[in-house]
Design a protein around this motif. Structure first.
Motif, short mmCIF file in Angstrom:
data_model
loop_
_atom_site.label_atom_id
_atom_site.label_comp_id
_atom_site.label_asym_id
_atom_site.label_seq_id
_atom_site.Cartn_x
_atom_site.Cartn_y
_atom_site.Cartn_z
N MET A 1 50.52 21.67 47.45
CA MET A 1 49.65 22.80 47.86
C MET A 1 50.46 24.08 48.00
N LYS A 2 49.93 25.16 47.45
CA LYS A 2 50.69 26.42 47.51
C LYS A 2 50.67 26.99 48.92
N ARG A 3 51.74 27.58 49.31
CA ARG A 3 51.90 28.19 50.61
C ARG A 3 50.89 29.35 50.77
N GLY A 4 50.32 29.48 51.93
CA GLY A 4 49.47 30.64 52.21
C GLY A 4 48.10 30.56 51.57
N ARG A 5 47.76 29.43 50.98
CA ARG A 5 46.40 29.33 50.43
C ARG A 5 45.72 28.16 51.11
N ARG A 6 44.54 28.39 51.64
CA ARG A 6 43.84 27.32 52.33
C ARG A 6 43.35 26.30 51.31
N PRO A 7 43.24 25.02 51.71
CA PRO A 7 42.78 23.99 50.78
C PRO A 7 41.44 24.36 50.15
N GLY A 8 40.53 24.89 50.93
CA GLY A 8 39.22 25.26 50.42
C GLY A 8 39.31 26.25 49.28
N ALA A 9 40.16 27.24 49.41
CA ALA A 9 40.31 28.26 48.38
C ALA A 9 40.89 27.66 47.09
N ALA A 10 41.88 26.79 47.25
CA ALA A 10 42.49 26.17 46.07
C ALA A 10 41.46 25.31 45.33
N ASP A 11 40.65 24.58 46.09
CA ASP A 11 39.61 23.75 45.48
C ASP A 11 38.59 24.61 44.74
N THR A 12 38.17 25.70 45.39
CA THR A 12 37.18 26.59 44.78
C THR A 12 37.72 27.20 43.49
N ARG A 13 38.97 27.66 43.56
CA ARG A 13 39.62 28.24 42.40
C ARG A 13 39.67 27.24 41.23
N ALA A 14 40.05 26.00 41.56
CA ALA A 14 40.15 24.96 40.54
C ALA A 14 38.78 24.64 39.94
N ALA A 15 37.75 24.63 40.80
CA ALA A 15 36.40 24.35 40.33
C ALA A 15 35.91 25.45 39.39
N GLU A 57 40.17 38.53 32.47
CA GLU A 57 41.18 37.95 33.34
C GLU A 57 40.92 36.46 33.57
N LEU A 58 39.64 36.10 33.65
CA LEU A 58 39.29 34.69 33.79
C LEU A 58 39.72 33.91 32.55
N PHE A 59 39.50 34.51 31.37
CA PHE A 59 39.90 33.88 30.12
C PHE A 59 41.42 33.70 30.07
N ALA A 60 42.15 34.76 30.47
CA ALA A 60 43.62 34.68 30.49
C ALA A 60 44.08 33.54 31.40
N ALA A 61 43.37 33.35 32.52
CA ALA A 61 43.73 32.25 33.44
C ALA A 61 43.46 30.89 32.80
N VAL A 62 42.31 30.78 32.11
CA VAL A 62 41.96 29.52 31.45
C VAL A 62 42.98 29.19 30.36
N MET A 63 43.37 30.22 29.59
CA MET A 63 44.33 30.00 28.50
C MET A 63 45.76 29.97 29.02
N THR A 64 45.94 30.09 30.33
CA THR A 64 47.26 30.15 30.99
C THR A 64 48.17 31.19 30.35
N LEU A 65 47.59 32.33 29.97
CA LEU A 65 48.40 33.45 29.49
C LEU A 65 49.15 34.04 30.68
N PRO A 66 50.45 34.32 30.50
CA PRO A 66 51.21 34.88 31.63
C PRO A 66 50.92 36.37 31.86
N PHE A 67 50.01 36.97 31.07
CA PHE A 67 49.66 38.39 31.25
C PHE A 67 48.31 38.62 30.58
N ARG A 68 47.71 39.79 30.84
CA ARG A 68 46.47 40.13 30.16
C ARG A 68 46.79 40.99 28.95
N PRO A 69 46.37 40.55 27.77
CA PRO A 69 46.70 41.30 26.55
C PRO A 69 46.29 42.78 26.62
N THR A 70 45.13 43.08 27.20
CA THR A 70 44.72 44.49 27.21
C THR A 70 45.54 45.32 28.19
N GLU A 71 46.20 44.63 29.13
CA GLU A 71 47.12 45.33 30.03
C GLU A 71 48.31 45.88 29.23
#
Lengths: 194, 194
Positions: A1-15, A57-71
């Motif tokens: 579990m990542k430091r500073g993130r509540r379990p609920g948030a991590a679960d929501t993010r993963a979902a 940004e959601l797509f970049a997260a799904v594709m595990t891109l380390p940055f946003r191309p349009t950035e």
């Protein structure tokens, strides 16, 4: 579990990520709505925006891109078309040569070339957010073809240098690659296409 | 079973292919000897040559390439460096646009980008038989870099047009693509690299 993130948030993010991955795969980049992803994940759409920002940004997260191309592309375009080819190559090499970026980027390339669904998602994304955005910055009537020619040389350069490791391109210093490939991109952007 | 081939021949051919696949994966293209493949398959080296010809042809069979790359490159080089960029693009588009070639070629690209062992085999093969051969035809001291730049644009073009299907490059007619990309390859071959 990542430091500073509540379990609920991590679960929501993963979902949300899991729902987004399934939606992008089923409906493509354009056909996916944040609201549908939120419904699938059983959360409010505001929460999707809170965790991931825009659809890109959601797509970049799904594709595990380390940055946003349009950035990357946005600021380069803001400086104008003059010398854009060279600036683009230099920026891309800077990103790929940076510590920690190479491995996730190679993973993205493999996923995209290896699976029809990933290829289709990425094609739509690239057509819309990268090639499309670049094309809108070009005055020529053949702006779309020009932008996709730029993409072809960029993809080939990254693949040859970083994924295949083709010598001597893989070992050439950044300046030599910028000097060699920059004019090609500039030619595609603003030159006479014959 | 294929018509006109005895069962024994089909079995021998398959055993040689399996041995070659394992050797290329373990030792790479350069490090693989026909004689070792023959020993692994339990046959005489002459039989490997009888079924598959040269090591390059054996490699093409293992990678399920629908043609031998040097069969394409040789005749193009024989016509000289003048206009080689354009002739090379035209020839490649002709091959990839031909009925029946696309699917096996896309499969090769996927295998190469998807697996480290396949990528390493293909890199060695391309460095030696394609980039190396092209480089030997160029007079410049930076012939190796020039040849690998050609490879980067070729790989990127094929990937964008045929594997990713990036529009409008994917739908552009051959003449437009030749007119746009030919000069790039010619520039890498014989132009001023800056």
């Amino acid at each position: 579990m990542k430091r500073g993130r509540r379990p609920g948030a991590a679960d929501t993010r993963a979902a949300i990520l899991a729902a987004a991955r399934a939606r992008f795969a089923a409906n493509g980049y354009t056909g996916t709505k944040i609201r549908a992803v939120a419904a699938d994940a059983g959360v409010d759409p505001a929460l999707v925006h809170y965790f991931f920002g825009t659809k890109e940004e959601l797509f970049a997260a799904v594709m595990t891109l380390p940055f946003r191309p349009t950035e990357i592309l946005g600021p380069l375009l803001d400086e104008g078309l003059d010398g854009l080819g060279e600036r683009l190559v230099r920026r891309l090499l800077g990103i790929w040569d940076a510590t920690g970026n190479r491995e996730p980027l190679v993973a993205v390339v493999r996923s995209v070339t290896g699976h029809d669904a990933a290829a289709a998602m990425m094609r739509e994304f690239v057509e819309r957010e990268i090639v499309g955005r670049l094309a809108r910055a070009l005055p020529a009537p053949d702006a779309g073809l020009r932008a996709s020619l730029v993409a072809s040389q960029v993809v080939g350069l990254l693949l040859a240098r970083y994924v295949l490791g083709l010598a001597p391109l893989a070992n050439a210093d950044q300046d030599s690659v910028v000097a060699a490939v920059g004019p090609t991109l500039q030619h595609y952007l603003t030159g006479e296409l014959g």
